[in-house]
Scaffold this motif. Structure first.
Motif, short mmCIF file in Angstrom:
data_model
loop_
_atom_site.label_atom_id
_atom_site.label_comp_id
_atom_site.label_asym_id
_atom_site.label_seq_id
_atom_site.Cartn_x
_atom_site.Cartn_y
_atom_site.Cartn_z
N SER A 63 -59.37 -39.13 -40.00
CA SER A 63 -59.23 -38.72 -41.40
C SER A 63 -58.57 -39.84 -42.20
CB SER A 63 -58.38 -37.45 -41.49
OG SER A 63 -57.04 -37.73 -41.12
N PRO A 64 -58.61 -39.78 -43.52
CA PRO A 64 -57.98 -40.82 -44.34
C PRO A 64 -56.49 -41.01 -44.06
CG PRO A 64 -59.47 -39.51 -45.68
CD PRO A 64 -59.39 -38.82 -44.35
N ASP A 65 -55.84 -39.99 -43.50
CA ASP A 65 -54.42 -40.11 -43.18
C ASP A 65 -54.15 -41.23 -42.17
OD1 ASP A 65 -53.93 -38.00 -44.84
OD2 ASP A 65 -53.80 -36.50 -43.24
N ALA A 66 -55.18 -41.61 -41.41
CA ALA A 66 -55.00 -42.64 -40.38
C ALA A 66 -55.11 -44.05 -40.94
CB ALA A 66 -56.04 -42.44 -39.28
N CYS A 67 -55.53 -44.18 -42.16
CA CYS A 67 -55.78 -45.50 -42.74
C CYS A 67 -54.53 -46.38 -42.71
CB CYS A 67 -56.28 -45.35 -44.17
SG CYS A 67 -56.75 -46.92 -44.94
N GLY A 68 -54.71 -47.59 -42.19
CA GLY A 68 -53.63 -48.56 -42.16
C GLY A 68 -52.75 -48.50 -40.93
N LYS A 69 -52.96 -47.52 -40.06
CA LYS A 69 -52.14 -47.37 -38.86
C LYS A 69 -52.81 -48.04 -37.66
CE LYS A 69 -50.31 -42.90 -40.41
NZ LYS A 69 -50.20 -41.46 -40.10
N ARG A 70 -51.98 -48.40 -36.67
CA ARG A 70 -52.55 -48.94 -35.43
C ARG A 70 -53.40 -47.87 -34.76
NH1 ARG A 70 -49.92 -53.32 -31.96
NH2 ARG A 70 -50.80 -52.03 -30.30
N LEU A 71 -54.54 -48.31 -34.25
CA LEU A 71 -55.49 -47.36 -33.66
C LEU A 71 -54.90 -46.64 -32.45
CD1 LEU A 71 -58.35 -46.22 -33.74
CD2 LEU A 71 -59.06 -48.12 -32.26
N TYR A 113 -59.14 -47.27 -40.25
CA TYR A 113 -59.48 -47.18 -41.68
C TYR A 113 -59.58 -45.73 -42.15
CZ TYR A 113 -60.28 -52.16 -41.39
OH TYR A 113 -60.10 -53.52 -41.22
N GLY A 114 -59.67 -44.81 -41.22
CA GLY A 114 -59.65 -43.40 -41.59
C GLY A 114 -61.00 -42.75 -41.74
N ASP A 115 -62.09 -43.47 -41.42
CA ASP A 115 -63.40 -42.84 -41.51
C ASP A 115 -64.24 -43.11 -40.26
OD1 ASP A 115 -63.82 -45.51 -41.81
OD2 ASP A 115 -64.98 -45.36 -43.67
N GLU A 116 -63.56 -43.52 -39.18
CA GLU A 116 -64.29 -43.89 -37.97
C GLU A 116 -64.51 -42.69 -37.04
OE1 GLU A 116 -61.13 -47.22 -38.51
OE2 GLU A 116 -61.35 -45.07 -38.93
N THR A 117 -65.46 -42.88 -36.14
CA THR A 117 -65.67 -41.95 -35.03
C THR A 117 -65.20 -42.65 -33.75
OG1 THR A 117 -67.58 -40.89 -36.07
CG2 THR A 117 -67.36 -40.66 -33.67
N VAL A 118 -64.21 -42.06 -33.12
CA VAL A 118 -63.64 -42.63 -31.91
C VAL A 118 -64.08 -41.78 -30.72
CG1 VAL A 118 -61.52 -43.24 -30.67
CG2 VAL A 118 -61.64 -43.48 -33.16
N VAL A 119 -64.62 -42.43 -29.70
CA VAL A 119 -65.03 -41.73 -28.48
C VAL A 119 -64.19 -42.26 -27.32
CG1 VAL A 119 -66.88 -41.24 -26.86
CG2 VAL A 119 -67.37 -41.34 -29.31
N ILE A 120 -63.50 -41.36 -26.67
CA ILE A 120 -62.67 -41.71 -25.50
C ILE A 120 -63.37 -41.20 -24.25
CG2 ILE A 120 -60.40 -41.46 -24.41
CD1 ILE A 120 -59.32 -40.64 -27.17
N GLU A 121 -63.49 -42.06 -23.26
CA GLU A 121 -64.05 -41.68 -21.97
C GLU A 121 -62.92 -41.67 -20.94
OE1 GLU A 121 -66.98 -44.66 -21.35
OE2 GLU A 121 -68.45 -43.73 -22.70
#
Length: 343
Positions: A41-49, A88-96
């Motif tokens: 979400s946009p709340d994540a923008c600017g933070k370390r992944l 950036y707050g608009d990505e799709t992250v997939v964890i395996e």
């Protein structure tokens, strides 16, 4: 595989330092390894992944997540990501998710077990030197527990696969395992009551008194947490070893003695620490002995020769005795000491 998912009567009887203690239970309890998809979400923008991901999947530790980042098991919009990347707050992250070694520590493994006695209640094993008893850091597979689960699959339903005590990796000799929860619980109670008879043979440097009792509480070493030590700290636990000198000889032109030790308690490294406390460290002792003498033998010269207990099914007294392993017998021969006959 879930081993001992909830406390039960045998589990609750275990003390942290009871009889060469089994510390922790590394069974994996229902971890799901299917891929995890996160929509940032946009709340994540600017933070370390890595910090963003860690907050969204708290069921996994940060160190494990870091390993998955480094191994390419975390992808952002289809591409491998780095933990230090900026979100950036608009990505799709997939964890395996990837299983850690400890997650499969309770897998059955086919191995040759030196079984001295087996019935429907117990297994008595002559453990060889070099075999780790229970999975732990650095030894998540190839342990006696893994072999027991293969030999007797029913042990999956018994805490710690029926193990009630253990021997150090490089100590050889007799151990008992409970094949049922009732048998294991009974064995634990016998250990707590100090009614289990455990007799060891040790070759030590020097010439101790003909016999004696070492009554010296033990705890973790104050500076080296891997070691144990005689201690007067309030957290130290009672530790009592009875010993008798059986014979003397010479090794590398130094006096050595064959000592019979009988445990009244069973703290981690008890005989090794107690004999060193008296000034007579074990031959081959790398952790508690003098370093310039370590090369005399490839392991600590310690063997659990005799085991006596009341059978948990019948209540009848039982006893087993096993001879010294070949390497220990050869060491005695080099010292000019004959192997003692079991009485």
């Amino acid at each position: 595989m879930i081993l001992n998912s909830a406390p039960d009567s045998a589990e609750l009887l275990f003390e942290p330092d009871l009889d060469d203690e089994i510390e922790g239970d590394f069974a994996n309890e229902g971890v799901d390894y299917s891929p995890i998809t996160l929509e940032l979400s946009p709340d994540a923008c600017g933070k370390r992944l890595d910090k963003v991901v860690a907050a969204l999947v708290p069921q996994f530790s940060r160190s494990r997540l870091q390993q998955w980042f480094e191994g390419g098991h975390v992808r952002v919009d289809g591409k491998p990501a780095r933990g230090k990347d900026t979100a950036y707050g608009d990505e799709t992250v997939v964890i395996e998710p990837q299983p850690a070694p400890e997650d499969t520590a309770y897998a059955p493994e086919n191995m040759l077990l030196a079984i001295v006695h087996e019935d429907d209640q117990i297994i008595v094993i002559n453990k060889p030197a070099g075999l780790v008893v229970h999975p732990g850091a650095g030894n998540w597979s190839g342990t006696l527990l893994n072999g027991l689960l293969h030999h007797c699959p029913q042990l999956v339903s018994v805490p710690r696969a029926g193990i009630v005590h253990r021997l150090d990796k490089d100590t050889s000799g007799l151990m008992v395992v409970g094949k049922t929860l009732a048998a294991q619980t009974d064995l634990v109670r016998q250990l707590q009551a100090r009614s289990v008879k455990r007799e060891y043979l040790a070759l030590v440097w020097g010439t101790p008194h003909l016999s004696g009792t070492i009554d010296a509480a033990m705890g973790r070493h104050p500076k080296d947490r891997v070691k144990m030590a005689v201690s007067t700290h309030m957290s130290a636990k009672p530790a009592i070893t009875h010993y008798e000198r059986l014979a003397t000889g010479t090794l590398d032109r130094r006096p050595v003695s064959l000592v019979q030790c009988r445990l009244e308690t069973g703290r981690t490294h008890q005989i090794r620490v107690h004999m060193q406390h008296l000034g007579y460290s074990l031959v081959g002792e790398a952790m508690y002995g003098k370093q310039h003498l370590v090369s005399a033998f490839h392991r600590q010269a310690l063997h659990a020769r005799r085991l006596g207990l009341d059978h948990p099914g019948t209540g009848e007294p039982c006893e087993w005795v096993v001879p010294l392993p070949a390497d220990f017998a050869e060491l005695l021969g080099a010292a000019g000491i004959p192997e003692p006959q079991a009485q």
